[in-house]
Design a protein around this motif. Structure first.
Motif, PDB file in Angstrom:
ATOM      1  N   ARG A 275      -7.786 -15.269   1.634  1.00  0.00           N
ATOM      2  CA  ARG A 275      -7.872 -15.538   3.035  1.00  0.00           C
ATOM      3  C   ARG A 275      -7.415 -14.502   3.599  1.00  0.00           C
ATOM      4  N   ALA A 276      -7.722 -15.301   4.655  1.00  0.00           N
ATOM      5  CA  ALA A 276      -8.073 -14.268   6.081  1.00  0.00           C
ATOM      6  C   ALA A 276      -6.449 -13.959   6.960  1.00  0.00           C
ATOM      7  N   ARG A 277      -5.988 -15.045   6.988  1.00  0.00           N
ATOM      8  CA  ARG A 277      -4.660 -15.379   7.914  1.00  0.00           C
ATOM      9  C   ARG A 277      -3.450 -15.500   7.323  1.00  0.00           C
ATOM     10  N   ALA A 278      -2.360 -14.691   8.016  1.00  0.00           N
ATOM     11  CA  ALA A 278      -1.252 -13.874   7.137  1.00  0.00           C
ATOM     12  C   ALA A 278      -0.173 -15.350   8.593  1.00  0.00           C
ATOM     13  N   ALA A 279       1.482 -15.827   7.685  1.00  0.00           N
ATOM     14  CA  ALA A 279       1.924 -17.098   8.789  1.00  0.00           C
ATOM     15  C   ALA A 279       3.350 -16.289   7.798  1.00  0.00           C
ATOM     16  N   LEU A 280       4.706 -15.884   9.289  1.00  0.00           N
ATOM     17  CA  LEU A 280       5.287 -15.222   9.195  1.00  0.00           C
ATOM     18  C   LEU A 280       6.477 -15.982   9.646  1.00  0.00           C
ATOM     19  N   ALA A 281       7.974 -15.680   9.106  1.00  0.00           N
ATOM     20  CA  ALA A 281       9.187 -15.974  10.071  1.00  0.00           C
ATOM     21  C   ALA A 281       9.478 -15.266  10.710  1.00  0.00           C
ATOM     22  N   LEU A 282      10.343 -15.486  12.369  1.00  0.00           N
ATOM     23  CA  LEU A 282      10.128 -14.719  13.470  1.00  0.00           C
ATOM     24  C   LEU A 282      11.485 -15.583  13.608  1.00  0.00           C
ATOM     25  N   LEU A 286      14.750  -7.233  13.668  1.00  0.00           N
ATOM     26  CA  LEU A 286      14.021  -5.715  14.224  1.00  0.00           C
ATOM     27  C   LEU A 286      13.067  -6.038  12.708  1.00  0.00           C
ATOM     28  N   PRO A 287      13.037  -6.690  11.746  1.00  0.00           N
ATOM     29  CA  PRO A 287      12.389  -6.505  10.508  1.00  0.00           C
ATOM     30  C   PRO A 287      11.258  -7.904  10.652  1.00  0.00           C
ATOM     31  N   SER A 288      11.503  -8.842  10.847  1.00  0.00           N
ATOM     32  CA  SER A 288      10.754  -9.720  11.616  1.00  0.00           C
ATOM     33  C   SER A 288       9.496  -9.036  12.632  1.00  0.00           C
ATOM     34  N   SER A 289      10.444  -9.158  13.184  1.00  0.00           N
ATOM     35  CA  SER A 289       9.439  -8.909  14.975  1.00  0.00           C
ATOM     36  C   SER A 289       8.992  -7.295  14.311  1.00  0.00           C
ATOM     37  N   LEU A 290       9.273  -6.567  13.794  1.00  0.00           N
ATOM     38  CA  LEU A 290       8.091  -5.315  13.608  1.00  0.00           C
ATOM     39  C   LEU A 290       7.599  -5.827  12.248  1.00  0.00           C
ATOM     40  N   PRO A 301      -4.644 -10.363  15.825  1.00  0.00           N
ATOM     41  CA  PRO A 301      -3.715 -11.741  16.594  1.00  0.00           C
ATOM     42  C   PRO A 301      -4.422 -13.067  15.891  1.00  0.00           C
ATOM     43  N   ARG A 302      -5.207 -13.117  15.991  1.00  0.00           N
ATOM     44  CA  ARG A 302      -6.046 -14.247  16.053  1.00  0.00           C
ATOM     45  C   ARG A 302      -5.783 -14.824  14.086  1.00  0.00           C
ATOM     46  N   ASN A 303      -5.616 -14.354  14.356  1.00  0.00           N
ATOM     47  CA  ASN A 303      -5.065 -14.652  12.423  1.00  0.00           C
ATOM     48  C   ASN A 303      -3.770 -14.484  11.814  1.00  0.00           C
ATOM     49  N   VAL A 304      -2.790 -14.549  12.656  1.00  0.00           N
ATOM     50  CA  VAL A 304      -1.603 -14.191  12.163  1.00  0.00           C
ATOM     51  C   VAL A 304      -0.847 -15.272  12.687  1.00  0.00           C
ATOM     52  N   VAL A 305       0.547 -16.397  12.150  1.00  0.00           N
ATOM     53  CA  VAL A 305       0.569 -16.847  13.204  1.00  0.00           C
ATOM     54  C   VAL A 305       2.344 -17.669  12.653  1.00  0.00           C
ATOM     55  N   GLY A 306       2.703 -17.129  13.876  1.00  0.00           N
ATOM     56  CA  GLY A 306       4.593 -16.738  13.966  1.00  0.00           C
ATOM     57  C   GLY A 306       4.999 -18.930  13.638  1.00  0.00           C
ATOM     58  N   VAL A 307       6.516 -18.268  12.560  1.00  0.00           N
ATOM     59  CA  VAL A 307       6.954 -19.844  12.774  1.00  0.00           C
ATOM     60  C   VAL A 307       8.375 -19.292  13.123  1.00  0.00           C
ATOM     61  N   ALA A 308       9.339 -20.459  14.173  1.00  0.00           N
ATOM     62  CA  ALA A 308      11.003 -19.909  14.785  1.00  0.00           C
ATOM     63  C   ALA A 308      11.000 -21.146  14.490  1.00  0.00           C
TER      64      ALA A 308
END
Length: 660
Positions: A275-282, A286-290, A301-308
């Motif tokens: 895959r080319a993208r990554a998803a992560l929880a925000l 500090l750990p999730s933001s970093l 930035p186009r390949n990163v998705v944040g989920v809150a």
């Protein structure tokens, strides 16, 4: 001789693609007039191939791919030196394949076959000639350099150890300024070329920085760190060539090197997942933001998705204000990074579960539901998941990380970095660009996150409420630096309870931390891939998952080892032997006393220390007199013919009077 070092990063085990890339690099090197091209070690099987090297078809494809490269570059007039981990007699070792004149020559195995020494020959440096220069392939500087034969012109050191943030030598050219490599080259009087890999190969990360050093220990050429390069340098032993100044060499800075190594690992791991993208929880911490910043540096930035997730367990005005502040922090971070942000609201847990959920279970269930939300977003976006767990999480509360989605992630970049070290990483990254909200880069943010980790860890020990309450009271008094300091000493440096820095101030707290680390072993087995950047990661420190023993200290006693017990056993056996000899001696003296008519007092006097000393002196005088007589007899000074025949000229061959 002109040497070429191909500092390339390829997908681990892509034999066809790697061979094609090596052939392309050989063509570029040939155009520059190079005579020998070298490739990094871990391209084909990595540095932990396990049983892969015993698989017959893997070895078949590896040899076949190298044979294709040899035929392809035969007309170029450039030899290729390609190392790879293989197995000989079911023992993994690094073979040095020399591709020359269309043939594949496994140098170390050939030497072993010629000498018949498989146990020793495969570990000796492979030496061969190229364009009139004597070249040696070295895989261990400390072991191989003293074994180099006379007349070697250049030693090519193939780096095998992955990046270690506390060992500058693993950073190749960046370690030269700190005194590494220089002494090795100058003492042996040879040129030294370091072939450093770059990129991630499973848990191992390499930072590049290949270089060529002359026989006086000066760096004459080097490749950049953290990127691919083809380094070409003329090797002329005994000739002074221009060298790089000290300020031109890369310098090792721990936070920078850790950050760049983790960036390489995220990039290569995501690509390896297809895959080319990554998803992560925000989470607004500090750990999730970093992690979001790291993912943007690695993938864009186009390949990163944040989920809150907006929390529903808010009951007081103060909690409402804190929740609004947290979500505003998340939105600010997403705007600074220019990434897509997906917001979800947590519903009523009782409606999700179709039952009345107790308050003590609501938080755990919300974490699991949020993980499912995150997995669904990742599936929808065709992205892989990243986890923000730290080494502190992995040590104390890996089960909580698994519940929050770590089990579904492909990578946990901070899994070998302690929580308190993340603050220093964040401050380094803030010097590059201020993308992190200031509220997450504070000691208060670190302390809040540490409190959450400890709460999850204590929840896993609910067998005895009294004991759990006592644990919570003890751990609440500890600072985050004290906790991570104790874990670092125990995990990374294998220190026992009494040697932990925390033991002097809180021995019970230190023992609890070791117990929690031991209990979490089973859950750690299910964690995602974690890049190793410390002296010892949890991937290397594996204890039995069902272990019930914990280090509770020695309680003031001296440490005991098997060797100490063995020494005590030897002393005991020797003492038994002395006692047995004393008893036998007494029996013999008693028998002699009876035969000679000695009184009990005379026998006791004879067995005393003084009597034994007189007996030894008399025995020595008697032995000396007897030897003199025998020597005189053997030299022909004894007129008696029978004596001469008895003792003869060979009398010195016979021993007399043993120590017993």
């Amino acid at each position: 001789m002109k040497l070429a070092l191909a500092q390339i990063d390829m997908r681990l085990g892509d034999i066809e693609g790697t061979c094609a890339r090596i052939a392309d690099q050989a063509e570029l090197a040939a155009r520059a007039g190079a005579n020998l091209l070298c490739a990094p070690v871990p391209l084909f099987g990595g540095m932990q191939p396990t049983t892969l090297v015993d698989y017959p078809n893997y070895e078949n494809d590896l040899v076949g791919g190298l044979a294709d490269v040899a035929r392809r570059v035969e007309h170029l007039g450039v030899d290729c030196l390609v190392p790879a981990v293989v197995a000989i007699e079911q023992t993994p070792f690094v073979e040095a394949f020399l591709l020359r004149e269309g043939r594949v020559l496994p140098l170390r195995t050939m030497f072993s076959l010629r000498t018949g020494r498989f146990d020793v020959g495969v570990w000796e440096p492979a030496v061969f000639d190229v364009a009139g220069s004597r070249v040696a392939a070295v895989f261990d500087l400390e072991r191989d350099m003293p074994q180099l034969p006379r007349g070697c012109d250049v030693a090519i050191y193939f780096q095998m150890s992955g990046f270690n943030a506390y060992n500058e030598e693993t950073c190749a050219v960046a370690g030269v300024a700190d005194g590494h490599f220089t002494e090795v080259a100058s003492q042996n009087g040879v040129w030294l070329a370091c072939m450093a890999p770059v990129g991630a190969f499973d848990e191992t990360v390499y930072t590049g920085g290949s270089f060529v050093m002359d026989d006086s220990g000066r760096v004459v050429a080097c490749s950049p760190c953290f990127e691919e390069d083809l380094l070409i340098q003329e090797v002329s032993r005994g000739v002074i060539v221009p060298a790089l100044d000290a300020h031109e060499l890369p310098r090792f800075f721990r936070e920078e090197w850790i950050w760049e190594a983790l960036r390489l690992h995220v990039r290569d791991t995501v690509q390896a997942s297809g895959r080319a993208r990554a998803a992560l929880a925000l989470e607004g911490d500090l750990p999730s933001s970093l992690l979001a910043v790291l993912a943007v540096d690695a993938l864009g930035p186009r390949n990163v998705v944040g989920v809150a997730f907006e929390r529903s367990d808010v009951f007081t005005p103060q909690q409402e204000a804190q929740e609004r502040e947290r979500m505003e922090c998340v939105r600010q971070l997403a705007a600074n990074l220019n990434i897509r942000l997906v917001e979800r609201s947590q519903g009523d847990i009782s409606r999700w579960m179709d039952r009345d959920v107790p308050a003590r279970d609501a938080g755990r269930l919300r974490i699991g539901i949020d993980a499912l939300y995150l997995a669904d977003v990742a599936h929808e976006m065709d992205a892989c998941m990243l986890s923000s767990l730290t080494k502190t999480d992995a040590a104390l509360a890996p089960a909580a990380a698994l519940s929050s989605g770590a089990s579904l992630a492909v990578d946990a970049p901070f899994g070998d970095v302690y929580l308190t070290s993340l603050e220093f990483l964040a401050r380094y990254r803030m010097r590059v660009s201020s993308v992190l909200p200031p509220s997450v880069v504070t000691l208060e943010a670190v302390a809040e996150r540490m409190g959450l980790i400890l709460a999850h860890a204590i929840m896993s020990c609910r067998e005895d409420p009294v004991y759990t309450e006592r644990m919570a009271q003890l751990l609440a008094t500890l600072e985050p630096t004290q906790i991570d300091g104790a874990l670092e000493a125990h995990v990374d440096r294998n220190r026992v309870l009494e040697e932990l820095p925390l033991y002097k101030t809180s021995p019970e707290g230190a023992a609890i931390l070791l117990m929690l680390t031991r209990r979490a072993e089973m859950a750690r087995r299910a964690l995602p891939m974690i890049p190793a950047v410390s002296p010892r990661s949890f991937g290397e420190r594996i204890w039995p998952a069902m272990l019930s023993w914990s280090d509770l200290g020695r309680h003031g006693e001296e440490p005991r080892t098997v060797v100490d017990v063995a020494r005590e056993g030897v002393k005991h056996v020797e003492s038994l032997g002395e006692a047995h000899s004393e008893r036998v001696r007494g029996e013999i003296l008693g028998l002699l006393g009876n035969l000679l008519g000695l009184s009990p007092e005379q026998q006791e006097e004879l067995m005393s220390e003084e009597g034994q000393q007189r007996m030894r002196e008399n025995m020595e005088r008697f032995e000396s007199s007897l030897r003199s007589m025998l020597n005189s007899a053997s030299d022909g000074q004894v007129p008696d013919a029978d004596a001469q025949q008895a003792f003869g000229s060979h009398i010195r061959q016979y021993p007399f009077f043993s120590q017993n």
